[in-house]
Enzyme design. Structure first.
Site, PDB file in Angstrom:
ATOM      1  N   PRO A 191       0.950  -1.348   0.196  1.00 47.64           N
ATOM      2  CA  PRO A 191      -0.049   0.037  -0.069  1.00 47.64           C
ATOM      3  C   PRO A 191       0.848   1.301   0.294  1.00 47.64           C
ATOM      4  CG  PRO A 191      -0.055  -0.991   2.236  1.00 47.64           C
ATOM      5  CD  PRO A 191       0.623  -1.802   1.153  1.00 47.64           C
ATOM      6  N   CYS A 192       1.320   1.555  -1.172  1.00 48.86           N
ATOM      7  CA  CYS A 192       2.223   2.916  -1.052  1.00 48.86           C
ATOM      8  C   CYS A 192       1.459   4.026  -1.245  1.00 48.86           C
ATOM      9  CB  CYS A 192       3.075   2.902  -2.668  1.00 48.86           C
ATOM     10  SG  CYS A 192       2.091   2.611  -4.037  1.00 48.86           S
TER      11      CYS A 192
END
Length: 157
Positions: free
Chosen positions: A122-123
């Site tokens: 989850p950047c």
């Protein structure tokens, strides 16, 4: 052999690539994308990924637990591991993560940009000090809209 499967979400379509044992890439296609729709059967990993994506859509607190295999530098690997530990609903700035990893904010941004499996790694939970920052190498347009929607889903924005 690499399997390519299409996942669906309210935000658009995603092309998942897997090697039969691990997910190796996830590419976002917007609702307006002119990529061909493939009617190929989903691989077993893609079926599991779609089920977990559906669970995430039902509850943003859902924790993905998919087998991922990503190629990258040791620094990128370290950052991607860190990203997976950030809970839904929380964000960190590029600068905060840089301090934690003894790096620079630009290096964090570069490693986020190189993330081959956004969403599952989850950047989108890394933001700029004064705003959203970028997403998958974009600073405006549909990718930033996607980042905003993901963060809204998680209760951040």
């Amino acid at each position: 052999m690499v399997n390519r499967s299409e996942l669906v979400s309210p935000w658009g379509r995603w092309q998942l690539q897997d090697d039969g044992d691990h997910i190796i890439a996830l590419d976002y296609w917007s609702q307006q994308s002119d990529h061909d729709h493939h009617n190929e059967p989903l691989s077993p990993l893609a079926i599991e990924a779609q089920q977990q994506l559906d669970a995430y859509l039902h509850s943003a607190a859902f924790q993905f637990s998919l087998p991922l295999k990503v190629k990258g530098t040791p620094f990128q690997q370290k950052l991607w591991c860190h990203l997976q530990a950030i809970p839904a609903g929380e964000v960190q700035t590029y600068g905060e993560v840089a301090k934690l990893l003894n790096s620079a904010a630009r290096a964090i941004g570069g490693a986020c940009r190189a993330n081959p499996i956004p969403l599952f790694i989850p950047c989108h939970r890394i933001v700029a000090k004064g705003g959203l920052g970028g997403f998958s190498g974009h600073t405006q347009g549909e990718r930033i809209d996607l980042k905003r929607q993901l963060l809204m889903h998680e209760g951040v924005c």
